[in-house]
Write a protein that holds these residues in place. Structure first.
Motif, PDB file in Angstrom:
ATOM      1  N   GLU C 244      -7.803  -8.583 -21.975  1.00 39.45           N
ATOM      2  CA  GLU C 244      -7.637  -9.747 -23.014  1.00 39.45           C
ATOM      3  C   GLU C 244      -8.153  -9.054 -24.475  1.00 39.45           C
ATOM      4  O   GLU C 244      -8.615  -8.034 -24.593  1.00 39.45           O
ATOM      5  CB  GLU C 244      -8.898 -10.800 -22.386  1.00 39.45           C
ATOM      6  N   ASP C 245      -7.575  -9.709 -25.364  1.00 36.17           N
ATOM      7  CA  ASP C 245      -7.997  -9.468 -26.548  1.00 36.17           C
ATOM      8  C   ASP C 245      -9.217 -10.501 -27.334  1.00 36.17           C
ATOM      9  O   ASP C 245      -8.782 -11.565 -27.441  1.00 36.17           O
ATOM     10  CB  ASP C 245      -6.683  -9.785 -27.572  1.00 36.17           C
ATOM     11  N   ALA C 247     -11.825 -12.870 -29.128  1.00 31.31           N
ATOM     12  CA  ALA C 247     -11.614 -13.221 -30.497  1.00 31.31           C
ATOM     13  C   ALA C 247     -12.392 -12.658 -31.473  1.00 31.31           C
ATOM     14  O   ALA C 247     -11.838 -12.632 -32.738  1.00 31.31           O
ATOM     15  CB  ALA C 247     -12.304 -14.699 -30.251  1.00 31.31           C
ATOM     16  N   ARG C 248     -13.403 -11.874 -31.218  1.00 31.66           N
ATOM     17  CA  ARG C 248     -14.110 -11.073 -31.951  1.00 31.66           C
ATOM     18  C   ARG C 248     -13.158 -10.166 -32.964  1.00 31.66           C
ATOM     19  O   ARG C 248     -13.416  -9.753 -33.997  1.00 31.66           O
ATOM     20  CB  ARG C 248     -15.037 -10.362 -31.238  1.00 31.66           C
ATOM     21  N   ASP C 251      -9.197 -12.871 -34.075  1.00 36.97           N
ATOM     22  CA  ASP C 251      -9.108 -14.277 -34.690  1.00 36.97           C
ATOM     23  C   ASP C 251      -9.576 -13.800 -36.231  1.00 36.97           C
ATOM     24  O   ASP C 251     -10.684 -14.093 -36.790  1.00 36.97           O
ATOM     25  CB  ASP C 251     -10.203 -15.096 -34.111  1.00 36.97           C
ATOM     26  N   THR C 281     -14.763 -24.123 -35.015  1.00 37.04           N
ATOM     27  CA  THR C 281     -13.597 -23.574 -34.170  1.00 37.04           C
ATOM     28  C   THR C 281     -14.140 -22.293 -33.773  1.00 37.04           C
ATOM     29  O   THR C 281     -13.506 -21.591 -33.120  1.00 37.04           O
ATOM     30  CB  THR C 281     -12.919 -23.397 -35.547  1.00 37.04           C
ATOM     31  N   ASP C 282     -15.409 -22.098 -33.941  1.00 32.84           N
ATOM     32  CA  ASP C 282     -16.153 -20.518 -33.670  1.00 32.84           C
ATOM     33  C   ASP C 282     -17.387 -20.462 -33.279  1.00 32.84           C
ATOM     34  O   ASP C 282     -18.472 -20.608 -33.769  1.00 32.84           O
ATOM     35  CB  ASP C 282     -15.813 -19.680 -34.846  1.00 32.84           C
ATOM     36  N   SER C 287     -19.110 -17.450 -24.683  1.00 25.43           N
ATOM     37  CA  SER C 287     -18.093 -16.375 -24.403  1.00 25.43           C
ATOM     38  C   SER C 287     -17.368 -16.674 -23.583  1.00 25.43           C
ATOM     39  O   SER C 287     -16.318 -15.924 -22.870  1.00 25.43           O
ATOM     40  CB  SER C 287     -18.962 -15.270 -24.064  1.00 25.43           C
TER      41      SER C 287
END
Lengths: 104, 268, 287
Positions: C244-245, C247-248, C251, C281-282, C287
């Motif tokens: 996975e990519d 979000a850290r 984004d 949104t964050d 996690s």
């Protein structure tokens, strides 16, 4: 940095190689490999200058027993005390004499 | 921005290579993104430049800080998104970065992650078949260089005394290695990877080209043409390669030896 | 936690790099590559009259975790502060490049990186920096195929270019004792002055860059006690996750929006930073 080479009479070659310690502050790394029959060699690289006599005295005592297995030791020292030197060499000798753990 | 001469070498080269093209909106003043061309091909040029009015005091002198790291990531990712169905534009990172930003706010808000985002974007663009070229016109220091340029397929540098690559400034390097600045300089003369000058860096095999220019500080006619030619040639040289393999040569003998022996042992 | 549990717990941090790796791998599967007896040591430290370590402070081992093929790359923090030189850096980069070749050929090998390191070894400056760029390239490419698992365990922490490597991992595990940051405290104090950053103020340093704060702000994915078994379990879970990519890394908009909201001139305190990372949104708690 200073280097020092020592050698001693010994018995039959050690059974296997062994590793102990790290080149970290107050510690040292010992690489042990089976030596040539009847002779142990010790190569020391140390970060502390002017302590050849202490090294020689400490290692002489460890290799005083000529019946010990023959080993080729490389020691990379980063200021270990004689007590740590003795401990690390003993750990390596014990591993070399003990059962093969198959870790390598 | 006005048409006055940019204050930094990186800004001046960016302006010269893009015929003073306008910076794209949506970026901070410290990250200038200009769509220009190279040998007739649309090309994106990106530079980090000083912004004395930055909200972040530790990143006002051209350092790569929090905002710069993330804005670089945006500039590169935006190129990828725009080109996803068409020809992949070359991306030229014009490199003149004195350091990453050193500050409390920077650490607290994860400057390492900002720089990771930038490096990740450049690496992704390279793998997505954008030719990525790093053009070193000034300093290329440490984390700033890792974020802005070191992921390029090819690195080109100007052969000039003020062009330097290193992991840390001399003062800090002296303190951390418990030496004097003179001691660091003396070692840099004999230990190639410790040197700051670009010719030593070239000896490590990390540069595609080292270019002689008449005046690295004030880009003009023939120098700009020579740099454009080198960028064009680098694009051709990149061809289908997508990795950093071109940097591995005899200049880093141990790096080669390690890889050769690792490969031999990889499969049991 | 009661005393009995504390006594029974075996520290991960107190182990050396090789022992850490051995404890993560399924019994009998560890195969070290370029072991110390190959004596691939730093050519540059020797030239500077500095004692070298036979493995240059990096352990590379193939093996399995719960049956999944992995390659562990572990930095030994006791040797030169875990700093990355040419040989150690090439060991990590080379191992990751081979893992990438395998992944591309349909033979996934999951990288597990034990990152306790001060970053570039200054005695080999540009060779270390170049190797770290190659490590970044490999991690970024691998993430499309396999999870790249990073662990930052001990008090040496993870700094410099290797903190960027940590930031590139798909799954990042840290302990409370660990720190994660770009610039080490001494370097910030040297470059920016003691008023900006007091390198002796340990509570401040851990409050801003310690594992707990990094988890609270989403810059670390998993916080784990310094317990060899617990860390092994977290690593196993991360190895089993899909690629996975995170979000850290990905984004960009959220990160720029956050920075636009904060006052860059304000002296950072842990609470304020945590608040800044909490937005609709964050959500840093998830996690």
């Amino acid at each position: 940095m200073q280097t020092l080479s020592l050698d001693y009479p010994a018995g039959a070659p050690a059974a296997r190689r062994a590793l102990a310690g790290v080149v970290g502050s107050g510690d040292l790394e010992v690489l042990l490999e089976p030596g040539a029959d009847g002779r142990s060699t010790v190569e020391i690289n140390t970060s502390v200058d002017g302590v050849n006599e202490i090294w020689t005295a400490v290692v002489d005592r460890i290799f005083a027993d000529a019946a010990q297995p023959a080993v080729a030791l490389e020691i990379n020292d980063f200021g270990a005390t004689p007590a740590v030197v003795r401990l690390r060499i003993a750990q390596a000798m014990e591993q070399a004499a003990g059962a093969d753990t198959g870790a390598h | 921005m006005t048409a006055t001469t940019p204050s930094s070498r990186g800004g001046r080269w960016l302006a010269a290579l893009t015929d003073e093209g306008p910076a794209l909106p949506g970026y901070p003043d410290s990250v200038r993104v200009v769509d220009g061309e190279l040998d007739g091909t649309p090309t994106r040029y990106i530079a980090v430049v000083p912004d004395p009015a930055s909200d972040f005091p530790r990143a006002r002198g051209g350092e790569v800080g929090l905002v710069e790291g993330w804005a670089l990531a945006r500039a590169v990712r935006e190129t990828m998104t725009a080109d996803v169905d068409g020809p992949r534009r070359p991306i030229v990172a014009v490199i003149d970065v004195p350091s990453q930003a050193y500050g409390r706010t920077e650490e607290a808000f994860g400057i390492h992650q900002a720089l990771a985002a930038a490096a990740d974007a450049y690496a992704a663009a390279r793998r997505a078949e954008h030719p990525v070229i790093g053009l070193i016109v000034g300093k290329a220091m440490s984390g700033a260089f890792l974020a802005h340029g070191y992921q390029a397929n090819r690195l080109i540098a100007l052969d000039d005394a003020a062009v330097e690559v290193h992991a840390m400034g001399k003062q800090a390097a002296a303190r951390i290695t418990q030496r004097t600045v003179e001691g660091v300089e003396a070692l840099a003369r004999t230990i190639t990877p410790m040197a700051y000058d670009i010719r030593s860096f070239q000896r490590l095999g990390l540069l595609h080209r080292l270019l002689s220019v008449a005046d690295a500080d004030s880009p003009a006619g023939p120098d700009v043409a020579a740099v454009r030619d080198a960028l064009t040639e680098a694009c051709r040289d990149i061809g289908d390669s997508r990795d950093l393999g071109a940097r591995l040569g005899e200049g880093r003998a141990a790096s080669l030896a390690v890889r050769r022996r690792l490969r031999a042992q990889w499969q049991s | 936690m009661d005393t009995a549990t504390l006594i029974a717990r075996e520290s991960f941090v107190e182990r050396g790099a090789r022992e850490r790796v051995a404890g993560l791998l399924d019994a009998g599967t560890m195969r070290e590559l370029l072991d110390p007896f190959e004596r691939l040591r730093s050519p540059w430290l020797a030239e500077q009259d500095i004692v070298t370590q036979a493995d240059d402070g990096v352990v590379i081992a193939r093996g399995a975790i719960a049956g999944t093929a992995v390659v562990c790359c572990a930095v030994e923090p006791a040797f030169q502060g875990g700093a990355i030189g040419e040989v150690g850096g090439a060991k990590i980069a080379g191992a990751l490049e081979l893992a990438l070749e395998d992944a591309e050929a349909g033979r996934p090998v999951v990288p597990v990186l034990l990152l306790e390191t001060g970053g570039v070894r200054l005695q080999e400056a540009n060779c270390g920096l170049a190797a770290i760029a190659e490590i970044h390239a490999a991690i970024a490419a691998l993430r499309a195929h396999v999870p790249v698992v990073g662990v930052v365990a001990g008090p040496v922490g993870c700094f410099g270019g290797m903190s960027i490597a940590a930031g590139l991992c798909s799954q990042l595990i840290a302990t409370r004792e660990a720190r994660l940051g770009l610039n080490g405290p001494q370097v910030i104090e040297q470059e920016a002055g003691v008023d900006e950053f007091d390198s002796r103020d340990r509570p401040m340093i851990w409050s801003l860059t310690g594992g707990e704060q990094r988890r609270a702000t989403g810059l670390v994915d998993t916080l784990c006690a310094d317990d060899a078994q617990a860390i092994a379990a977290e690593v196993a879970a991360a190895v089993a996750a899909g690629p996975e990519d995170p979000a850290r890394v990905a984004d960009v908009d959220a990160a720029l929006a956050r920075l636009a909201r904060i006052d860059g001139d304000r002296r950072a305190e842990a609470e304020w930073v945590r608040d800044a990372f909490q937005t609709p949104t964050d959500d840093g708690s998830d996690s």
